[in-house]
Enzyme design. Sequence first.
Site, PDB file in Angstrom:
ATOM      1  N   ASP A 197     160.733  35.149 -15.184  1.00 54.61           N
ATOM      2  CA  ASP A 197     161.733  34.093 -14.959  1.00 54.61           C
ATOM      3  C   ASP A 197     161.347  33.119 -13.867  1.00 54.61           C
ATOM      4  OD1 ASP A 197     163.947  36.698 -15.653  1.00 54.61           O
ATOM      5  OD2 ASP A 197     163.704  34.912 -16.891  1.00 54.61           O
ATOM      6  N   HIS A 256     160.582  43.538 -10.311  1.00 53.12           N
ATOM      7  CA  HIS A 256     160.711  44.033 -11.686  1.00 53.12           C
ATOM      8  C   HIS A 256     160.770  45.546 -11.650  1.00 53.12           C
ATOM      9  CE1 HIS A 256     160.031  44.562 -15.984  1.00 53.12           C
ATOM     10  NE2 HIS A 256     160.342  43.298 -16.108  1.00 53.12           N
TER      11      HIS A 256
HETATM   12  C1  SDX Z   1     164.014  40.295 -16.493  1.00 56.09           C
HETATM   13  O1  SDX Z   1     163.477  45.064 -17.635  1.00 56.09           O
HETATM   14  C2  SDX Z   1     162.843  44.048 -18.127  1.00 56.09           C
HETATM   15  O2  SDX Z   1     161.819  44.169 -18.762  1.00 56.09           O
HETATM   16  C3  SDX Z   1     163.482  42.708 -17.840  1.00 56.09           C
HETATM   17  C4  SDX Z   1     162.696  41.484 -18.279  1.00 56.09           C
HETATM   18  C5  SDX Z   1     162.596  41.398 -19.789  1.00 56.09           C
HETATM   19  O3  SDX Z   1     161.634  40.762 -20.270  1.00 56.09           O
HETATM   20  O4  SDX Z   1     163.511  41.889 -20.475  1.00 56.09           O
HETATM   21  O5  SDX Z   1     161.405  41.521 -17.718  1.00 56.09           O
HETATM   22  C6  SDX Z   1     163.391  40.194 -17.851  1.00 56.09           C
HETATM   23  O6  SDX Z   1     165.152  40.633 -16.405  1.00 56.09           O
HETATM   24  C7  SDX Z   1     163.158  40.021 -15.282  1.00 56.09           C
HETATM   25  C8  SDX Z   1     163.932  40.241 -13.946  1.00 56.09           C
HETATM   26  C9  SDX Z   1     164.775  38.987 -13.648  1.00 56.09           C
HETATM   27  N1  SDX Z   1     165.636  39.264 -12.481  1.00 56.09           N
HETATM   28  C10 SDX Z   1     165.395  38.673 -11.299  1.00 56.09           C
HETATM   29  O7  SDX Z   1     164.411  37.984 -11.054  1.00 56.09           O
HETATM   30  C11 SDX Z   1     166.456  38.970 -10.240  1.00 56.09           C
HETATM   31  C12 SDX Z   1     165.791  39.286  -8.897  1.00 56.09           C
HETATM   32  N2  SDX Z   1     165.127  40.599  -9.005  1.00 56.09           N
HETATM   33  C13 SDX Z   1     165.882  41.761  -8.702  1.00 56.09           C
HETATM   34  O8  SDX Z   1     167.216  41.726  -8.531  1.00 56.09           O
HETATM   35  C14 SDX Z   1     165.215  43.091  -9.004  1.00 56.09           C
HETATM   36  O9  SDX Z   1     163.912  42.996  -8.608  1.00 56.09           O
HETATM   37  C15 SDX Z   1     165.293  43.577 -10.428  1.00 56.09           C
HETATM   38  C16 SDX Z   1     166.695  43.556 -10.942  1.00 56.09           C
HETATM   39  C17 SDX Z   1     164.434  42.742 -11.309  1.00 56.09           C
HETATM   40  C18 SDX Z   1     164.771  45.010 -10.457  1.00 56.09           C
HETATM   41  O10 SDX Z   1     165.692  45.764  -9.766  1.00 56.09           O
HETATM   42  P1  SDX Z   1     165.410  47.307  -9.424  1.00 56.09           P
HETATM   43  O11 SDX Z   1     164.237  47.806 -10.158  1.00 56.09           O
HETATM   44  O12 SDX Z   1     166.712  48.019  -9.573  1.00 56.09           O
HETATM   45  O13 SDX Z   1     164.967  47.247  -7.915  1.00 56.09           O
HETATM   46  P2  SDX Z   1     165.967  47.399  -6.708  1.00 56.09           P
HETATM   47  O14 SDX Z   1     167.103  46.447  -6.872  1.00 56.09           O
HETATM   48  O15 SDX Z   1     166.272  48.842  -6.514  1.00 56.09           O
HETATM   49  O16 SDX Z   1     165.050  46.873  -5.499  1.00 56.09           O
HETATM   50  C19 SDX Z   1     164.132  47.764  -4.843  1.00 56.09           C
HETATM   51  C20 SDX Z   1     163.971  47.174  -3.439  1.00 56.09           C
HETATM   52  C21 SDX Z   1     165.324  46.993  -2.725  1.00 56.09           C
HETATM   53  O17 SDX Z   1     165.045  47.015  -1.337  1.00 56.09           O
HETATM   54  P3  SDX Z   1     165.299  48.444  -0.526  1.00 56.09           P
HETATM   55  O18 SDX Z   1     166.716  48.869  -0.813  1.00 56.09           O
HETATM   56  O19 SDX Z   1     164.255  49.402  -1.077  1.00 56.09           O
HETATM   57  O20 SDX Z   1     165.063  48.078   0.912  1.00 56.09           O
HETATM   58  O21 SDX Z   1     163.399  45.854  -3.544  1.00 56.09           O
HETATM   59  C22 SDX Z   1     164.341  44.908  -3.046  1.00 56.09           C
HETATM   60  C23 SDX Z   1     165.706  45.575  -3.076  1.00 56.09           C
HETATM   61  O22 SDX Z   1     166.557  44.993  -2.093  1.00 56.09           O
HETATM   62  N3  SDX Z   1     164.300  43.772  -3.997  1.00 56.09           N
HETATM   63  C24 SDX Z   1     164.356  42.498  -3.631  1.00 56.09           C
HETATM   64  C25 SDX Z   1     164.231  41.762  -4.832  1.00 56.09           C
HETATM   65  N4  SDX Z   1     164.112  42.608  -5.875  1.00 56.09           N
HETATM   66  C26 SDX Z   1     164.161  43.850  -5.342  1.00 56.09           C
HETATM   67  N5  SDX Z   1     164.494  41.914  -2.425  1.00 56.09           N
HETATM   68  C27 SDX Z   1     164.507  40.570  -2.424  1.00 56.09           C
HETATM   69  N6  SDX Z   1     164.391  39.767  -3.544  1.00 56.09           N
HETATM   70  C28 SDX Z   1     164.257  40.355  -4.743  1.00 56.09           C
HETATM   71  N7  SDX Z   1     164.142  39.590  -5.858  1.00 56.09           N
END
Ligand code: SDX
Length: 424
Positions: A359, A302
């Site tokens: 989720d 998140h």
């Molecule tokens: C919602 O914003 C809100 O409030 C949203 C929400 C709401 O109520 O409106 O809470 C609802 O959208 C919840 C999120 C649902 N999405 C998912 O579950 C999809 C999986 N999660 C991600 O794709 C990610 O964690 C996000 C999109 C939720 C957040 O993305 P960020 O903040 O841009 O983080 P990032 O992509 O820059 O990740 C940071 C690091 C990266 O690794 P490095 O490059 O530092 O090595 O964390 C890793 C990412 O690769 N990472 C994950 C991961 N999420 C982040 N690695 C594996 N699995 C994951 N799920």
Amino acid sequence: MENAKLSFNGREYEFPVIVGTEEEIGIDMQSLRAKTKAIAFDPGYGNTGACESAITYIDGDAGILRYRGYPIEQIAALATFPEVAYLLINGQLPVLEQLREFEREIRYHTLIHEDMKKALDAYPSTAHPMAILAAMVISLASYYHEDDSPETINLNIIRLLAKLPTIAAFSYKHSVGQPYVYPRNDLSYTQNFLNMMFCLPTMDYVVPDVLGRALNLLLILHADHEQNCSTSTVRMVGSSRAGLFASIGAGICALWGPLHGGANQEVIEMLEMIRDDGGNYRKYVDMAKDKNSDFRLMGFGHRVYRNFDPRAQILKKSADEVLQALGVNDPLLDIAKNLEEIALRDEYFIERKLYPNVDFYSGIIYRAMGIPTNMFTVMFAIGRLPGWIAQWKEMRADKHTRIARPRQIYTGERERQFVPIFQR
Ligand code: SDX
């Protein structure tokens, strides 16, 4: 608090600092470009406040979520969804008569214009219900007058709250080839939706209390979440003075993305893939860590919560209770719990502060309720609607609101002369 100072290009600049109710600090950069000719660069807006808002407070480190100051744990345990919608949109909890009047107004507007059914019928039964929901919500602007008067805005707010569940349930019925079930004024908001979803003309259907309570909880937990992607979209579209229906339609489209509200559908599809692959959790955790793989552990991580998502904690507990009450034994719940346990002990997830979000468990409950996977994000939209409305109303009421228009850093070609096609 004293001004923030910036030393740049041999000069010192000062910028005012604003402090929020919970001591959040913002450096007011509205004069940055005029003073320095430079812009702030923050793709994804992870460090940028787009507005001041009094609706929802999140402390991502402490796992705090409050709607208009009320902790989500108390609201989830004690409130009804219409009550929460009223709170978010009006800023205060309703007294009994106000709630009853709000519910009466909503019930009065639950029908959609009969002509809208013709548009619904034109969709293939395989159409994704989010495509239908977005299109039909924007189409409400073709049936109902919009202007900036409080009376019209408040009436259209009621229309949206009343008609979204009807449109959603009708899209489901269309997808399974069953007749539409019309809304009923003798049922509560959640019972009415479930009745429109699952009632059939060939049977007497009574909405089980456990389903009504589970849906009430799910809708409340999704009701608002400050400036997330879809809410920021609603604000951005609304900042151009586009109407409420168009702004909410845009929010539905943003929510559909698999990184946002579409994740609840992706979580179930991921858990089914792990189940079909013999429950090999470690393999998928390793894939999620592998930079050469674009696989992510859906429902994990998140932008704001860096400790735990309080909604996920509530839903994890509720999943056990709902499945037990329904007598459902879903192996996907055990897979989800095992996945969470393995991930939370893994350095990769700990280091990046990746925890289950809202989720991760919601889909397990929707599934147990009999809601098809491709309707999960529609359920998220029904829950988030009052939050979108409240945020849109707050943006439009703010006399300082300007049309949202971010800047860029250009990295393309320098000026060059155009050569007509026959000389190239
Ligand atoms: C919602 O914003 C809100 O409030 C949203 C929400 C709401 O109520 O409106 O809470 C609802 O959208 C919840 C999120 C649902 N999405 C998912 O579950 C999809 C999986 N999660 C991600 O794709 C990610 O964690 C996000 C999109 C939720 C957040 O993305 P960020 O903040 O841009 O983080 P990032 O992509 O820059 O990740 C940071 C690091 C990266 O690794 P490095 O490059 O530092 O090595 O964390 C890793 C990412 O690769 N990472 C994950 C991961 N999420 C982040 N690695 C594996 N699995 C994951 N799920």
